[in-house]
Design a protein around this motif. Sequence first.
Motif, PDB file in Angstrom:
ATOM      1  N   TYR A  76       0.819  -1.206   0.000  1.00 47.15           N
ATOM      2  CA  TYR A  76       0.000   0.000   0.000  1.00 47.15           C
ATOM      3  C   TYR A  76       0.860   1.266   0.000  1.00 47.15           C
ATOM      4  O   TYR A  76       0.505   2.264  -0.625  1.00 47.15           O
ATOM      5  CB  TYR A  76      -0.960   0.009   1.180  1.00 47.15           C
ATOM      6  N   GLU A  77       2.003   1.231   0.680  1.00 47.58           N
ATOM      7  CA  GLU A  77       2.906   2.390   0.661  1.00 47.58           C
ATOM      8  C   GLU A  77       3.430   2.638  -0.750  1.00 47.58           C
ATOM      9  O   GLU A  77       3.487   3.777  -1.203  1.00 47.58           O
ATOM     10  CB  GLU A  77       4.074   2.173   1.627  1.00 47.58           C
ATOM     11  N   LYS A  78       3.802   1.561  -1.450  1.00 43.81           N
ATOM     12  CA  LYS A  78       4.290   1.700  -2.821  1.00 43.81           C
ATOM     13  C   LYS A  78       3.207   2.237  -3.747  1.00 43.81           C
ATOM     14  O   LYS A  78       3.497   2.931  -4.717  1.00 43.81           O
ATOM     15  CB  LYS A  78       4.807   0.365  -3.344  1.00 43.81           C
ATOM     16  N   LYS A  79       1.948   1.902  -3.460  1.00 47.94           N
ATOM     17  CA  LYS A  79       0.843   2.389  -4.278  1.00 47.94           C
ATOM     18  C   LYS A  79       0.485   3.838  -3.964  1.00 47.94           C
ATOM     19  O   LYS A  79      -0.304   4.442  -4.679  1.00 47.94           O
ATOM     20  CB  LYS A  79      -0.394   1.512  -4.077  1.00 47.94           C
ATOM     21  N   GLY A  80       1.050   4.390  -2.879  1.00 45.38           N
ATOM     22  CA  GLY A  80       0.835   5.792  -2.558  1.00 45.38           C
ATOM     23  C   GLY A  80      -0.299   6.070  -1.596  1.00 45.38           C
ATOM     24  O   GLY A  80      -0.739   7.218  -1.473  1.00 45.38           O
ATOM     25  N   TYR A  81      -0.791   5.061  -0.895  1.00 52.60           N
ATOM     26  CA  TYR A  81      -1.850   5.293   0.087  1.00 52.60           C
ATOM     27  C   TYR A  81      -1.282   6.056   1.283  1.00 52.60           C
ATOM     28  O   TYR A  81      -0.119   5.880   1.658  1.00 52.60           O
ATOM     29  CB  TYR A  81      -2.431   3.966   0.575  1.00 52.60           C
ATOM     30  N   PRO A  82      -2.102   6.910   1.920  1.00 47.70           N
ATOM     31  CA  PRO A  82      -1.617   7.650   3.094  1.00 47.70           C
ATOM     32  C   PRO A  82      -1.352   6.714   4.278  1.00 47.70           C
ATOM     33  O   PRO A  82      -2.007   5.678   4.430  1.00 47.70           O
ATOM     34  CB  PRO A  82      -2.759   8.614   3.427  1.00 47.70           C
ATOM     35  N   LYS A  83      -0.382   7.075   5.083  1.00 43.57           N
ATOM     36  CA  LYS A  83       0.025   6.259   6.236  1.00 43.57           C
ATOM     37  C   LYS A  83      -1.145   6.008   7.185  1.00 43.57           C
ATOM     38  O   LYS A  83      -1.304   4.909   7.705  1.00 43.57           O
ATOM     39  CB  LYS A  83       1.177   6.967   6.962  1.00 43.57           C
ATOM     40  N   GLU A  84      -1.993   7.022   7.394  1.00 40.57           N
ATOM     41  CA  GLU A  84      -3.138   6.865   8.299  1.00 40.57           C
ATOM     42  C   GLU A  84      -4.098   5.792   7.774  1.00 40.57           C
ATOM     43  O   GLU A  84      -4.634   4.990   8.534  1.00 40.57           O
ATOM     44  CB  GLU A  84      -3.901   8.190   8.454  1.00 40.57           C
ATOM     45  N   TRP A  85      -4.319   5.770   6.465  1.00 36.12           N
ATOM     46  CA  TRP A  85      -5.223   4.790   5.863  1.00 36.12           C
ATOM     47  C   TRP A  85      -4.632   3.393   6.011  1.00 36.12           C
ATOM     48  O   TRP A  85      -5.342   2.447   6.334  1.00 36.12           O
ATOM     49  CB  TRP A  85      -5.439   5.122   4.384  1.00 36.12           C
ATOM     50  N   ILE A  86      -3.324   3.265   5.790  1.00 35.99           N
ATOM     51  CA  ILE A  86      -2.660   1.963   5.886  1.00 35.99           C
ATOM     52  C   ILE A  86      -2.746   1.428   7.310  1.00 35.99           C
ATOM     53  O   ILE A  86      -2.986   0.241   7.520  1.00 35.99           O
ATOM     54  CB  ILE A  86      -1.188   2.073   5.429  1.00 35.99           C
ATOM     55  N   ASP A  87      -2.565   2.295   8.293  1.00 35.01           N
ATOM     56  CA  ASP A  87      -2.613   1.859   9.689  1.00 35.01           C
ATOM     57  C   ASP A  87      -4.000   1.364  10.082  1.00 35.01           C
ATOM     58  O   ASP A  87      -4.137   0.488  10.932  1.00 35.01           O
ATOM     59  CB  ASP A  87      -2.187   2.995  10.611  1.00 35.01           C
ATOM     60  N   LYS A  88      -5.054   1.911   9.466  1.00 34.28           N
ATOM     61  CA  LYS A  88      -6.418   1.493   9.787  1.00 34.28           C
ATOM     62  C   LYS A  88      -6.842   0.253   9.009  1.00 34.28           C
ATOM     63  O   LYS A  88      -7.804  -0.409   9.384  1.00 34.28           O
ATOM     64  CB  LYS A  88      -7.399   2.632   9.491  1.00 34.28           C
ATOM     65  N   ALA A  89      -6.146  -0.088   7.936  1.00 33.47           N
ATOM     66  CA  ALA A  89      -6.545  -1.205   7.075  1.00 33.47           C
ATOM     67  C   ALA A  89      -6.633  -2.537   7.818  1.00 33.47           C
ATOM     68  O   ALA A  89      -7.615  -3.264   7.649  1.00 33.47           O
ATOM     69  CB  ALA A  89      -5.607  -1.310   5.871  1.00 33.47           C
ATOM     70  N   PRO A  90      -5.658  -2.912   8.653  1.00 31.08           N
ATOM     71  CA  PRO A  90      -5.775  -4.212   9.337  1.00 31.08           C
ATOM     72  C   PRO A  90      -7.025  -4.305  10.211  1.00 31.08           C
ATOM     73  O   PRO A  90      -7.637  -5.361  10.300  1.00 31.08           O
ATOM     74  CB  PRO A  90      -4.510  -4.289  10.186  1.00 31.08           C
ATOM     75  N   ALA A  91      -7.424  -3.206  10.830  1.00 24.96           N
ATOM     76  CA  ALA A  91      -8.626  -3.235  11.662  1.00 24.96           C
ATOM     77  C   ALA A  91      -9.862  -3.493  10.812  1.00 24.96           C
ATOM     78  O   ALA A  91     -10.779  -4.211  11.224  1.00 24.96           O
ATOM     79  CB  ALA A  91      -8.771  -1.919  12.415  1.00 24.96           C
ATOM     80  N   ARG A  92      -9.887  -2.944   9.603  1.00 24.56           N
ATOM     81  CA  ARG A  92     -11.016  -3.196   8.707  1.00 24.56           C
ATOM     82  C   ARG A  92     -11.073  -4.672   8.337  1.00 24.56           C
ATOM     83  O   ARG A  92     -12.146  -5.265   8.262  1.00 24.56           O
ATOM     84  CB  ARG A  92     -10.894  -2.335   7.444  1.00 24.56           C
TER      85      ARG A  92
END
Length: 101
Positions: A76-92
Amino acid sequence: MSYPKGGDKLSPPLHRDGGRYPAAHCANTEGLFRIIQSITSPKVEPLQALACQGGKERLDEIENPELAMGRMQDLYEKKGYPKEWIDKAPARYRGTARLDR
């Protein structure tokens, strides 16, 4: 065999004069990996090593799911997603896993 106008010798015609489709050689992902494994050529060895490395990584992720989470975050970092969004993804994903049970 006649080829359609603008076609090259690598692409067979979609149908013959009788309206029948020609036989095609096809394989799914597993079949392609089996074909790659069966080739004995020094030129194929790097591809075989890459396939083995990928398989080992997936087996390691099965033993330790945190490795898969780290790989997902890197992707997700390589795709350019924001860090905040990436941190919330596992919870989703954890929330949807509970619904699937």
